[in-house]
Design a protein around this motif. Structure first.
Motif, PDB file in Angstrom:
ATOM      1  N   ILE A  43     112.363  95.240  97.575  1.00  0.00           N
ATOM      2  CA  ILE A  43     111.989  95.171  96.148  1.00  0.00           C
ATOM      3  C   ILE A  43     113.083  95.739  95.271  1.00  0.00           C
ATOM      4  O   ILE A  43     113.660  95.296  94.089  1.00  0.00           O
ATOM      5  N   LEU A  44     113.323  96.936  95.546  1.00  0.00           N
ATOM      6  CA  LEU A  44     114.608  97.731  94.822  1.00  0.00           C
ATOM      7  C   LEU A  44     115.838  96.922  94.786  1.00  0.00           C
ATOM      8  O   LEU A  44     116.649  96.669  93.990  1.00  0.00           O
ATOM      9  N   THR A  45     116.069  96.489  96.064  1.00  0.00           N
ATOM     10  CA  THR A  45     117.562  95.641  96.164  1.00  0.00           C
ATOM     11  C   THR A  45     117.283  94.517  95.429  1.00  0.00           C
ATOM     12  O   THR A  45     118.505  94.293  94.685  1.00  0.00           O
ATOM     13  N   TRP A  46     116.404  93.810  95.358  1.00  0.00           N
ATOM     14  CA  TRP A  46     116.502  92.483  94.616  1.00  0.00           C
ATOM     15  C   TRP A  46     116.379  92.904  93.061  1.00  0.00           C
ATOM     16  O   TRP A  46     117.115  92.118  92.328  1.00  0.00           O
ATOM     17  N   LEU A  47     115.553  93.911  92.699  1.00  0.00           N
ATOM     18  CA  LEU A  47     115.747  94.085  91.339  1.00  0.00           C
ATOM     19  C   LEU A  47     117.075  94.663  90.665  1.00  0.00           C
ATOM     20  O   LEU A  47     117.258  94.177  89.571  1.00  0.00           O
ATOM     21  N   LYS A  48     117.659  95.184  91.628  1.00  0.00           N
ATOM     22  CA  LYS A  48     118.964  95.659  91.327  1.00  0.00           C
ATOM     23  C   LYS A  48     119.994  94.379  91.310  1.00  0.00           C
ATOM     24  O   LYS A  48     120.850  94.559  90.440  1.00  0.00           O
ATOM     25  N   ASN A  49     120.123  93.648  92.110  1.00  0.00           N
ATOM     26  CA  ASN A  49     121.045  92.741  92.247  1.00  0.00           C
ATOM     27  C   ASN A  49     120.724  91.312  91.652  1.00  0.00           C
ATOM     28  O   ASN A  49     121.617  90.306  91.444  1.00  0.00           O
ATOM     29  N   ASP A  50     119.347  91.000  91.071  1.00  0.00           N
ATOM     30  CA  ASP A  50     119.193  89.920  90.236  1.00  0.00           C
ATOM     31  C   ASP A  50     119.833  89.704  89.201  1.00  0.00           C
ATOM     32  O   ASP A  50     120.117  90.577  88.378  1.00  0.00           O
ATOM     33  N   PRO A  51     120.874  88.652  89.032  1.00  0.00           N
ATOM     34  CA  PRO A  51     121.459  88.221  87.828  1.00  0.00           C
ATOM     35  C   PRO A  51     120.922  88.303  86.673  1.00  0.00           C
ATOM     36  O   PRO A  51     121.452  88.796  85.419  1.00  0.00           O
ATOM     37  N   VAL A  52     119.528  88.103  86.556  1.00  0.00           N
ATOM     38  CA  VAL A  52     118.773  87.971  85.264  1.00  0.00           C
ATOM     39  C   VAL A  52     118.347  89.511  84.876  1.00  0.00           C
ATOM     40  O   VAL A  52     118.206  90.131  83.804  1.00  0.00           O
ATOM     41  N   LEU A  53     117.482  90.038  85.830  1.00  0.00           N
ATOM     42  CA  LEU A  53     116.825  91.319  85.625  1.00  0.00           C
ATOM     43  C   LEU A  53     117.703  92.270  85.569  1.00  0.00           C
ATOM     44  O   LEU A  53     117.730  93.009  84.513  1.00  0.00           O
ATOM     45  N   GLN A  54     118.737  92.718  86.423  1.00  0.00           N
ATOM     46  CA  GLN A  54     119.540  93.440  86.521  1.00  0.00           C
ATOM     47  C   GLN A  54     118.920  94.950  86.315  1.00  0.00           C
ATOM     48  O   GLN A  54     119.506  95.671  85.230  1.00  0.00           O
ATOM     49  N   PHE A  55     118.147  95.631  87.256  1.00  0.00           N
ATOM     50  CA  PHE A  55     117.586  96.952  86.822  1.00  0.00           C
ATOM     51  C   PHE A  55     118.555  97.664  87.549  1.00  0.00           C
ATOM     52  O   PHE A  55     118.673  98.159  88.680  1.00  0.00           O
ATOM     53  N   ILE A  56     119.902  98.069  87.131  1.00  0.00           N
ATOM     54  CA  ILE A  56     120.963  98.637  87.902  1.00  0.00           C
ATOM     55  C   ILE A  56     120.809 100.175  87.485  1.00  0.00           C
ATOM     56  O   ILE A  56     121.645 101.023  88.082  1.00  0.00           O
ATOM     57  N   TYR A  57     119.972 100.724  86.678  1.00  0.00           N
ATOM     58  CA  TYR A  57     119.961 102.194  86.462  1.00  0.00           C
ATOM     59  C   TYR A  57     118.568 102.662  87.027  1.00  0.00           C
ATOM     60  O   TYR A  57     117.553 102.469  86.750  1.00  0.00           O
ATOM     61  N   LEU A  58     118.844 103.616  87.830  1.00  0.00           N
ATOM     62  CA  LEU A  58     117.704 104.419  88.632  1.00  0.00           C
ATOM     63  C   LEU A  58     117.260 105.654  87.700  1.00  0.00           C
ATOM     64  O   LEU A  58     118.116 106.595  87.829  1.00  0.00           O
ATOM     65  N   THR A  59     116.257 105.637  87.083  1.00  0.00           N
ATOM     66  CA  THR A  59     115.939 106.528  85.988  1.00  0.00           C
ATOM     67  C   THR A  59     115.472 107.998  87.000  1.00  0.00           C
ATOM     68  O   THR A  59     116.002 109.002  86.504  1.00  0.00           O
ATOM     69  N   ASP A  60     114.610 107.881  87.946  1.00  0.00           N
ATOM     70  CA  ASP A  60     114.283 108.709  88.549  1.00  0.00           C
ATOM     71  C   ASP A  60     113.319 108.283  89.851  1.00  0.00           C
ATOM     72  O   ASP A  60     112.925 107.200  90.013  1.00  0.00           O
ATOM     73  N   ILE A  61     113.349 109.390  90.638  1.00  0.00           N
ATOM     74  CA  ILE A  61     112.690 109.015  91.949  1.00  0.00           C
ATOM     75  C   ILE A  61     111.888 110.413  91.959  1.00  0.00           C
ATOM     76  O   ILE A  61     112.424 111.645  92.098  1.00  0.00           O
ATOM     77  N   THR A  62     110.694 110.587  92.275  1.00  0.00           N
ATOM     78  CA  THR A  62     109.832 111.543  92.073  1.00  0.00           C
ATOM     79  C   THR A  62     108.651 111.401  93.080  1.00  0.00           C
ATOM     80  O   THR A  62     108.482 110.228  93.710  1.00  0.00           O
ATOM     81  N   ALA A  63     107.574 112.352  93.158  1.00  0.00           N
ATOM     82  CA  ALA A  63     106.267 112.095  93.930  1.00  0.00           C
ATOM     83  C   ALA A  63     105.227 112.717  93.238  1.00  0.00           C
ATOM     84  O   ALA A  63     105.345 113.455  92.196  1.00  0.00           O
ATOM     85  N   ILE A  64     103.960 112.405  93.947  1.00  0.00           N
ATOM     86  CA  ILE A  64     102.757 113.098  93.105  1.00  0.00           C
ATOM     87  C   ILE A  64     101.860 113.100  94.502  1.00  0.00           C
ATOM     88  O   ILE A  64     102.102 112.770  95.415  1.00  0.00           O
ATOM     89  N   HIS A  65     100.774 113.990  94.189  1.00  0.00           N
ATOM     90  CA  HIS A  65      99.904 114.494  95.259  1.00  0.00           C
ATOM     91  C   HIS A  65      98.570 114.390  94.881  1.00  0.00           C
ATOM     92  O   HIS A  65      98.196 115.130  94.022  1.00  0.00           O
ATOM     93  N   TYR A  66      97.742 113.442  95.512  1.00  0.00           N
ATOM     94  CA  TYR A  66      96.291 113.453  95.179  1.00  0.00           C
ATOM     95  C   TYR A  66      95.596 113.796  96.646  1.00  0.00           C
ATOM     96  O   TYR A  66      95.494 112.959  97.181  1.00  0.00           O
TER      97      TYR A  66
END
Length: 167
Positions: A43-66
């Motif tokens: 999913i991340l690869t497709w979002l980054k490489n899709d020519p229309v969407l171009q999600f090229i900027y990774l803002t953050d990776i974090t976690a949560i604990h429930y």
């Protein structure tokens, strides 16, 4: 306002990955998706490489604990499409004894430090990471500080006794 609405983005992702999104929502207008660890890199690869969407900027990776849930550890990815001015949040929940997830350093070099921080604070192991070691805490620390694995109050405090409050 972005060029792509959340509904249009969700329909594109759902068409590309049918049945791989387990939960969706829009808290505060931010499209939030949930998927499994076996699909996250695709999913991340497709979002980054899709020519229309171009999600090229990774803002953050974090976690949560429930701690009360079946899968208490959640890894959260925030992506931004600068071209379309739209953001998306993707969550992957993991069982407590099995906190392995594939690394995103193959897609973004900046994921290196974000994954090291998430490992250091939550204990999430990113498989394939080039240098997964502690970044903020001492190397011989055995606990993960951002997990809720400690009592909320010190049971030995004397100023919190009921008889001080007339109970």
């Amino acid at each position: 306002m972005g060029k792509i609405s959340n509904e249009e983005l969700l329909s594109k992702i759902d068409a590309q990955f049918p049945g791989q999104l387990t939960s969706t929502g829009e808290p505060f207008g931010l499209l939030t998706l949930e998927t499994g660890r076996e699909h996250i890199i695709d999913i991340l690869t497709w979002l980054k490489n899709d020519p229309v969407l171009q999600f090229i900027y990774l803002t953050d990776i974090t976690a949560i604990h429930y701690p009360e849930t079946e899968k208490p550890i959640g890894v959260i990815y925030h992506l931004h499409s600068l071209v379309n001015n739209v953001r998306v949040r993707i969550k992957v929940f993991l069982a407590d004894g099995d906190t392995h997830i594939p690394t995103a350093t193959t897609l973004w070099n900046g994921a290196n430090w974000m994954e090291r921080e998430t490992y250091d604070l939550f204990g999430v192991i990113f498989d394939g990471h080039p240098d997964l070691r502690r970044i903020l805490n001492v190397d011989d620390m055995t606990a993960f500080p951002m997990r809720r694995e400690y009592p909320l109050e010190d049971p030995n405090r004397v100023d919190k006794k009921d008889y001080f409050f007339g109970r």
